[in-house]
Scaffold this active site. Structure first.
Site, PDB file in Angstrom:
ATOM      1  NE  ARG A  89      -2.036  -1.610   3.623  1.00 22.39           N
ATOM      2  CZ  ARG A  89      -2.420  -1.538   4.810  1.00 22.39           C
ATOM      3  NH1 ARG A  89      -3.551  -1.843   4.928  1.00 22.39           N
ATOM      4  NH2 ARG A  89      -0.880  -2.231   4.971  1.00 22.39           N
TER       5      ARG A  89
ATOM      6  CE  LYS B 156       1.197  -2.784   9.148  1.00 28.02           C
ATOM      7  NZ  LYS B 156      -0.062  -2.745   9.708  1.00 28.02           N
TER       8      LYS B 156
ATOM      9  CE1 TYR C 197      -4.934   1.279  10.444  1.00 26.27           C
ATOM     10  CE2 TYR C 197      -4.027   1.582   8.440  1.00 26.27           C
ATOM     11  CZ  TYR C 197      -4.798   1.930   8.770  1.00 26.27           C
ATOM     12  OH  TYR C 197      -6.191   1.794   8.034  1.00 26.27           O
TER      13      TYR C 197
ATOM     14  CG  HIS D 148      -1.286  -1.218  15.309  1.00 26.36           C
ATOM     15  ND1 HIS D 148      -2.016  -1.729  15.595  1.00 26.36           N
ATOM     16  CD2 HIS D 148      -1.608  -1.003  13.618  1.00 26.36           C
ATOM     17  CE1 HIS D 148      -3.805  -1.274  14.280  1.00 26.36           C
ATOM     18  NE2 HIS D 148      -2.281  -1.061  13.029  1.00 26.36           N
TER      19      HIS D 148
ATOM     20  CD  GLU E 236      -3.795   2.484  16.072  1.00 23.34           C
ATOM     21  OE1 GLU E 236      -3.075   3.126  13.927  1.00 23.34           O
ATOM     22  OE2 GLU E 236      -2.493   2.578  16.754  1.00 23.34           O
TER      23      GLU E 236
ATOM     24  CG  LEU F 175      -9.766  -3.490  18.421  1.00 21.33           C
ATOM     25  CD1 LEU F 175      -8.810  -3.263  18.436  1.00 21.33           C
ATOM     26  CD2 LEU F 175     -10.363  -2.163  17.114  1.00 21.33           C
TER      27      LEU F 175
ATOM     28  CG  ASP G 114      -3.279  -5.678  14.262  1.00 21.31           C
ATOM     29  OD1 ASP G 114      -4.177  -6.229  14.995  1.00 21.31           O
ATOM     30  OD2 ASP G 114      -4.649  -4.412  13.704  1.00 21.31           O
TER      31      ASP G 114
END
Ligand code: NAD
Length: 367
Positions: free
Chosen positions: A19, A79, A98, A100, A122, A244, A274
């Site tokens: 991506r 990422k 993101y 995480h 997120e 989640l 993740d």
């Protein structure tokens, strides 16, 4: 008059990632708003966007990742930064990607030390409290989880040789999905569409009611208590982990004893990897080595599943990030955060402090 906002788009370097954080169309929009956009050469190629398209959209193409990181006020990524990118971050720089962090204590330390303004996709919130930047990727991961599971159930791929849909006169494959949110509901749709026997569990009974209404008995919904989970896991040919708790480490809902009770060659796809994963026997894998076997069960736990379909994923992701990227381009990072409460909920680190309470708790930082 604000100085032109400099936005940097490095090429993603996570294993198998395809991506890119900005499409040429969104780039054009940012440039029209007065932003200067730096794109690393080749950044969009694996998602189907050429350097020429970015150039035509007004981007400045630069040869190296270093040149992007060292010159941009805001770095747009997909990422989380990897160790080889840590040194590239400039003190005080803003990062929209993101993150995480609950599953990434090392990265959290770097963001704190370098006083990075870390805005995590997120944890950005819509007005209704939902997570608009997690949603499209969860939908993709949910849909993919069934086709990936079906592939690894094939005998030649180490699986038990079960065809999810079966044929008339045979028992169809059994799919158990834990978590009926975005990814779980989309996994459910694919599995039911293939003709598998689907059981889906969640703690939130409203989600189960909606699915019950939608599938009218074709899918079994169960409350996710330990007894129901134990039974549904033991029966599963394919188990999907899709739970989640926002920003927190995923709860372990499937124990190793439960995994041990599955038939040899059954498959676990833990989408929640993740956030650390929700199956006790799970550990992160990669696109190059996506599976391993434990207790005779195939485990798949790739943290960036949407990279398998880079074009669709890039369009899905950037359509969701567009309003926020536009706000940054138009107003500058700090003003955009002041004016958009939901976007401000995305801030995980700021001025050397972890400001998201769930992330701080998960990492053991004092408030
Ligand atoms: N691996 C990948 O490539 C990938 C891609 C996208 C998303 N994800 C991850 O997938 C996970 C799920 O995301 P989502 O968007 O579907 O979340 P979501 O919030 O839409 O759904 C999660 C569901 O889990 C349920 N839940 C919470 N605790 C539970 C428990 N103990 N037992 C049963 N159910 C429980 C919630 O009620 C909710 O319905 C997240 O960790 C997300 O980051 C991974």
């Amino acid at each position: 008059m604000l100085a032109a906002m400099k936005i940097g788009v490095p090429k993603e370097i996570k294993d198998g990632e395809t991506r890119v954080s900005l499409t040429p169309n969104l780039c054009r929009r940012c440039v029209k708003l007065g932003a200067e956009v730096l794109v690393e050469k080749g950044a969009g190629l694996s998602a189907g966007f050429t350097d020429a398209e970015y150039a035509a959209a007004g981007a400045r193409l630069v040869k190296t990742a270093k040149a992007v990181w060292s010159d941009a006020e805001l770095i747009l990524k997909v990422k989380e930064p990897l160790p080889s990118e840590y040194a590239r971050m400039e003190t005080g720089q803003a990062l929209f990607t993101y993150l995480h962090l609950a599953a990434g204590p090392e990265l959290a330390k770097v963001l704190v030390k370098k006083k990075i303004l870390g805005v995590a996709y997120e944890t950005v919130e819509a007005q209704d409290g939902s997570l608009p930047l997690l949603k499209p990727m969860s939908q993709i991961a949910g849909r993919l989880s069934i086709q990936i599971g079906a592939y690894f159930l094939q005998t030649q791929n180490g699986g038990s040789g079960v065809l999810l849909g079966g044929i008339p006169g045979t028992r169809p494959g059994r799919v158990t999905i834990i978590g009926a949110g975005n990814s779980g509901a989309h996994a459910c749709r694919m599995a039911a569409g293939m003709g598998a026997r689907v059981t889906i569990l969640d703690l939130d009974t409203r989600k189960l009611e909606l699915l019950d209404e939608e599938y009218r008995g074709a899918v079994v919904t169960l409350v996710a208590n330990p007894g129901n989970i134990e039974e549904a896991v033991a029966q599963a040919d394919l188990l999907i982990g899709a739970v989640l708790i926002p920003a927190a480490k995923a709860p372990v809902v499937v124990t190793k004893e439960m995994v041990n009770s599955m038939r040899p060659g059954s498959v676990v796809v833990d989408i929640a990897i993740d956030q650390g994963g929700c199956v006790e026997t799970i550990r992160a894998t990669s696109h190059h080595a996506p599976v391993y076997k434990e207790h005779g069960v195939v485990h798949y736990a790739v943290p960036n599943m949407p990279a398998l379909v880079g074009h669709t994923s890039t369009i899905g992701l950037t359509q969701a990030t567009e309003p926020y990227v536009v706000a940054f381009a138009e107003k500058g990072v700090r003003r955009a955060l002041e004016e958009h409460r939901g976007l401000a909920r995305g801030v995980n680190t700021r001025d050397g402090v972890i400001v998201n309470a769930a992330v701080a708790l998960a990492l053991g930082y004092q408030g």
